[in-house]
Design an enzyme around this catalytic site. Sequence first.
Site, PDB file in Angstrom:
ATOM      1  N   ASP A 239       0.820  -1.216   0.000  1.00 43.77           N
ATOM      2  CA  ASP A 239       0.000   0.000   0.000  1.00 43.77           C
ATOM      3  C   ASP A 239       0.854   1.266   0.000  1.00 43.77           C
ATOM      4  O   ASP A 239       0.333   2.368   0.129  1.00 43.77           O
ATOM      5  CB  ASP A 239      -0.925  -0.007   1.227  1.00 43.77           C
ATOM      6  CG  ASP A 239      -2.052   1.016   1.120  1.00 43.77           C
ATOM      7  OD1 ASP A 239      -2.502   1.298  -0.010  1.00 43.77           O
ATOM      8  OD2 ASP A 239      -2.477   1.541   2.164  1.00 43.77           O
TER       9      ASP A 239
ATOM     10  N   SER B 118      -7.643   5.462  -0.227  1.00 48.64           N
ATOM     11  CA  SER B 118      -7.805   4.131  -0.808  1.00 48.64           C
ATOM     12  C   SER B 118      -9.236   3.650  -0.593  1.00 48.64           C
ATOM     13  O   SER B 118      -9.800   3.812   0.488  1.00 48.64           O
ATOM     14  CB  SER B 118      -6.830   3.141  -0.154  1.00 48.64           C
ATOM     15  OG  SER B 118      -5.496   3.527  -0.378  1.00 48.64           O
TER      16      SER B 118
ATOM     17  N   GLN C  36      -5.569  -1.765  -6.909  1.00 48.92           N
ATOM     18  CA  GLN C  36      -6.153  -0.830  -5.943  1.00 48.92           C
ATOM     19  C   GLN C  36      -6.872   0.290  -6.678  1.00 48.92           C
ATOM     20  O   GLN C  36      -6.384   0.803  -7.670  1.00 48.92           O
ATOM     21  CB  GLN C  36      -5.055  -0.235  -5.043  1.00 48.92           C
ATOM     22  CG  GLN C  36      -5.590   0.676  -3.950  1.00 48.92           C
ATOM     23  CD  GLN C  36      -4.460   1.323  -3.165  1.00 48.92           C
ATOM     24  OE1 GLN C  36      -3.815   2.239  -3.641  1.00 48.92           O
ATOM     25  NE2 GLN C  36      -4.220   0.826  -1.963  1.00 48.92           N
TER      26      GLN C  36
END
Length: 292
Positions: free
Chosen positions: A210, A234, A284
Amino acid sequence: MEHEPDPQELVADLVHLLDVEQTGPDQFLGRRKIGGVGRVFGGQVIAQALAAAERTVDELRPAHSLHAYFLRGGSEDHPIDFRIERDFDGGSFSNRRVIASQQGKPILNLLASFQSRAEGVHHASAMPDVAGPDSLETEAGLRLRLPDNLSQTTRNWLLRSRPIEIRPVEPEQWFRLKPSPPVTHYWIRAKSRLPDDARLHRSVLAYASDMGLLRTCMLPHAFDSANQSIRVASLDHALWLHADFRADEWLLYSCDSPWAGNARGFNRGKIYTQDGRLVAEVAQEGMIRVVG
């Protein structure tokens, strides 16, 4: 200049952070980050959720994928509760559902799948031909040359010490607000040796996956995460674990963004060992909202 923590100290803190505490049947507690301020880093929640799920599955059945949705921003002021639902245990696969909560409110839902090891056909995308990590400057070194127009709060946040070392292949992309193609590469690894625990290495990679991925979709638009004219968050995160690796050895994170629109951006990443093995892939989507 503030004292720079020892790399072993930073990594020991990360290992401690990801060592969730069992508080009941299929119930776990995720620790607060030492010195954490503001919102919880999304990679931390994912990594702790994976660590909790792995504790309910036989070690001979490693995780091969996870899919997570961020529901609310977590707070560094509180630990995180993880509740595990054992949705499936079959002959070869297991599935676990994880609900992460703070103060009774869910902040993340995660599904993880586990598989007993098996032989099968094999092919993999080749690793991009890029510069190796030894010839590159660290992200920490690049951050020391941040633009002067950043607020002190933003500067302090960007300069904080991290347990993951990053060496960008395209350093000019990281802090120069100039449009570039939505493709980027950087090497990552834990800053010191990790214990020989495959579950921990998977959790550390989930944590690191991430870091920097969301910024890929901002490259064509001259934004970065420190830009005050945008809000980013996110929305979801998926990770596929193809093969074994060590998170304390160099891994190439090769990222691209095929699409952005409707105040969202989509990002993909491939993760390779230094000898060219494709060991993981990531996807993502994030919110990219212009506010200025």
